[in-house]
Design a protein around this motif. Structure first.
Motif, PDB file in Angstrom:
ATOM      1  N   UNK A 119      24.709   1.516  30.608  1.00 62.18           N
ATOM      2  CA  UNK A 119      24.929   3.025  30.344  1.00 62.18           C
ATOM      3  C   UNK A 119      24.141   3.529  29.023  1.00 62.18           C
ATOM      4  N   UNK A 120      22.984   3.249  28.948  1.00 61.78           N
ATOM      5  CA  UNK A 120      22.081   3.471  27.794  1.00 61.78           C
ATOM      6  C   UNK A 120      21.731   4.854  28.016  1.00 61.78           C
ATOM      7  N   UNK A 121      21.216   5.547  26.976  1.00 60.13           N
ATOM      8  CA  UNK A 121      20.812   6.776  27.156  1.00 60.13           C
ATOM      9  C   UNK A 121      19.394   6.791  26.860  1.00 60.13           C
ATOM     10  N   UNK A 122      18.997   5.703  26.224  1.00 61.84           N
ATOM     11  CA  UNK A 122      17.410   5.916  25.660  1.00 61.84           C
ATOM     12  C   UNK A 122      16.892   4.003  25.470  1.00 61.84           C
ATOM     13  N   UNK A 123      15.927   3.818  25.796  1.00 57.81           N
ATOM     14  CA  UNK A 123      15.327   2.365  25.760  1.00 57.81           C
ATOM     15  C   UNK A 123      14.013   2.637  24.875  1.00 57.81           C
ATOM     16  N   UNK A 124      13.905   1.940  23.763  1.00 63.78           N
ATOM     17  CA  UNK A 124      12.527   1.915  23.098  1.00 63.78           C
ATOM     18  C   UNK A 124      11.775   0.618  22.975  1.00 63.78           C
ATOM     19  N   UNK A 125      10.938   0.821  22.512  1.00 63.58           N
ATOM     20  CA  UNK A 125       9.790  -0.472  22.277  1.00 63.58           C
ATOM     21  C   UNK A 125       8.851   0.016  21.301  1.00 63.58           C
ATOM     22  N   UNK A 126       7.883  -1.392  20.816  1.00 61.66           N
ATOM     23  CA  UNK A 126       6.722  -1.208  20.116  1.00 61.66           C
ATOM     24  C   UNK A 126       5.818  -1.954  20.573  1.00 61.66           C
ATOM     25  N   UNK A 127       4.532  -1.380  20.663  1.00 63.27           N
ATOM     26  CA  UNK A 127       3.513  -2.179  21.285  1.00 63.27           C
ATOM     27  C   UNK A 127       2.134  -2.004  20.384  1.00 63.27           C
ATOM     28  N   UNK A 128       1.648  -3.183  20.268  1.00 62.86           N
ATOM     29  CA  UNK A 128       0.164  -3.173  19.611  1.00 62.86           C
ATOM     30  C   UNK A 128      -0.839  -1.863  19.994  1.00 62.86           C
TER      31      UNK A 128
END
Length: 177
Positions: A119-128
């Motif tokens: 039940x997340x509202x947002x998924x984040x990440x970092x990428x080169x």
């Protein structure tokens, strides 16, 4: 609980996966875009997998399996119920499976899991910033570039480079390319 894509199955990782994880972590091609840690033995990787807390809301680690083979891993971590946001990490260690849609399918599967089961509202990440292949996959799935972290990624040749932060809300998830 396993999660499924069209090409992959996401399943809990265990001690039996230590050798594959160790092999991937010592392959320069696989680790090219990763923030590397220090060298570990297979026994140390197995110990980490054995002592790692079980999957729970704040940290879920899945092995990515395709055609009966463990090909990589994906993780949602840092989630707190109050915020409903988790960070995603993924990599495929089996190079024979690169460029064939398995990474895209794994990203979609873990995002569906995050939105529906956690039940997340947002998924984040970092990428080169220079990792154009990963950025292409994230864009196909619906991730949006949100910012640039200057000089935060050290490349294999020792040069400092930028990373992008990307985010995805459930309404932005693209289930097909």
């Amino acid at each position: 609980m396993d999660a499924y894509g069209e090409l992959v199955r996401l399943r809990a990782m265990g001690v039996d996966d230590a050798e594959a994880l160790w092999r991937w972590n010592h392959d320069a091609d696989v680790m090219r875009w990763m923030d590397e840690g220090y060298a570990e033995t297979v026994a140390e990787v197995a110990k980490w997998l054995e002592e790692r807390p079980p999957n729970a809301y704040g940290d879920v680690l899945f092995g990515v399996e395709a055609e009966g083979t463990l090909i990589g891993l994906v993780r949602l971590h840092g989630a707190e119920p109050e915020a409903g946001i988790a960070d995603m990490d993924i990599y495929l260690g089996e190079k024979d499976f690169w460029g064939k849609g398995y990474g895209t399918d794994a990203v979609r599967a873990v995002c569906r899991y995050g939105f529906h089961k956690m039940r997340l509202r947002k998924i984040t990440l970092t990428v080169a910033a220079e990792n154009e292949g990963a950025r292409h996959i994230y864009g196909k799935v619906g991730f949006v570039e949100e910012g640039r972290l200057r000089g935060t990624f050290r490349s294999a040749d020792g040069q400092w480079a930028d990373k992008f932060t990307m985010g995805l809300f459930e309404s932005e998830l693209r289930l097909t390319s």
